[in-house]
Write a protein that holds these residues in place. Structure first.
Motif, PDB file in Angstrom:
ATOM      1  N   GLU A 153      -5.635   6.775  -7.215  1.00  0.00           N
ATOM      2  CA  GLU A 153      -6.750   6.092  -6.559  1.00  0.00           C
ATOM      3  C   GLU A 153      -6.521   5.861  -5.060  1.00  0.00           C
ATOM      4  N   TYR A 154      -5.287   6.083  -4.585  1.00  0.00           N
ATOM      5  CA  TYR A 154      -4.989   5.894  -3.164  1.00  0.00           C
ATOM      6  C   TYR A 154      -4.722   7.202  -2.418  1.00  0.00           C
ATOM      7  N   LEU A 174      -6.334   7.949   0.946  1.00  0.00           N
ATOM      8  CA  LEU A 174      -5.902   7.179   2.110  1.00  0.00           C
ATOM      9  C   LEU A 174      -4.785   7.884   2.885  1.00  0.00           C
ATOM     10  N   GLN A 189      -0.238   6.767  -6.197  1.00  0.00           N
ATOM     11  CA  GLN A 189      -1.241   6.452  -7.210  1.00  0.00           C
ATOM     12  C   GLN A 189      -2.505   7.274  -6.927  1.00  0.00           C
ATOM     13  N   SER A 245       2.291   2.195  -3.218  1.00  0.00           N
ATOM     14  CA  SER A 245       1.291   2.736  -4.138  1.00  0.00           C
ATOM     15  C   SER A 245       0.759   4.088  -3.678  1.00  0.00           C
ATOM     16  N   ALA A 246       1.388   4.682  -2.677  1.00  0.00           N
ATOM     17  CA  ALA A 246       0.881   5.918  -2.069  1.00  0.00           C
ATOM     18  C   ALA A 246       0.665   7.038  -3.076  1.00  0.00           C
ATOM     19  N   LEU A 275       0.828  -1.205   0.000  1.00  0.00           N
ATOM     20  CA  LEU A 275       0.000   0.000   0.000  1.00  0.00           C
ATOM     21  C   LEU A 275       0.865   1.259   0.000  1.00  0.00           C
TER      22      LEU A 275
END
Length: 190
Positions: A173-174, A177, A171, A168-169, A165
């Motif tokens: 779409e994330y 988060l 990206q 992918s920070a 995760l």
């Protein structure tokens, strides 16, 4: 509680030519003790007992990290699929273990003994019809090590999913988060 056959297998950490279809067919229909000790001999005995006594059978695969439990379970499932002449186009072990990448990301972590150590257990149930052909399977997982989420020993890591995760920070779409970058060996999630 009755305990049946116990087989001690050692992981050679390399492929051996003792698990192919010819070996499966050699063990199929044989009595326990007529052949060398093998995971296929254990599977054959369970299969015969199921058919003979019309009772559920259990095979427990246990061992330390890296001992080859998943591989042994895969060989057992392949044995059942082959001897039951399952009409499925895809091997049953492939179907049952298709969820492994997901369960391993969420439940595996780097330990001092293994870079991809499973920190959870698996219970796999294979269903047979009245002609003893495989008609389905179900795999349940249970988490064994909850403390790893908040603490890791030196040279160990949290569960792989947290690092994936964080990787992918950036990206899009994330972004919601609000993930940060992980620091090797310093990642704690509370």
């Amino acid at each position: 509680l009755a305990v049946g056959i116990i087989l001690v297998a050692i992981n050679p950490y390399k492929q051996l030519p003792i698990y192919g279809d010819a070996i499966i067919h050699a063990y199929s229909g044989q009595n326990m003790g007529d052949m060398d000790p093998h995971i296929f001999a254990v599977a054959e005995e369970a299969y015969k007992q199921m058919a003979r006594n019309n009772k559920n059978q259990s095979i427990i695969v246990s061992g330390e990290s890296g001992a080859g439990k998943t591989v042994s379970a895969r060989y057992t499932m392949r044995y059942f699929a082959t001897v039951s002449r399952s009409s499925s186009n895809a091997h049953v072990e492939d179907k049952v273990l298709a969820s492994n990448p997901i369960t391993e990301a969420v439940g595996n972590a780097k330990t001092t003994r293994n870079d991809n150590s499973s920190r959870f257990g698996k219970y796999t149930e294979i269903s047979f019809d009245r002609s003893y052909q495989i008609i389905g399977a179900n795999m349940r997982t249970y988490l064994l090590e909850k403390s790893r989420v908040v603490f890791q020993s030196e040279n160990e890591r949290n569960y792989h999913i947290f690092y994936q995760l964080c990787a992918s920070a950036m990206q899009p779409e994330y972004e919601h988060l609000k993930l940060g970058r992980s620091q090797e060996n310093n990642l704690l999630f509370i």
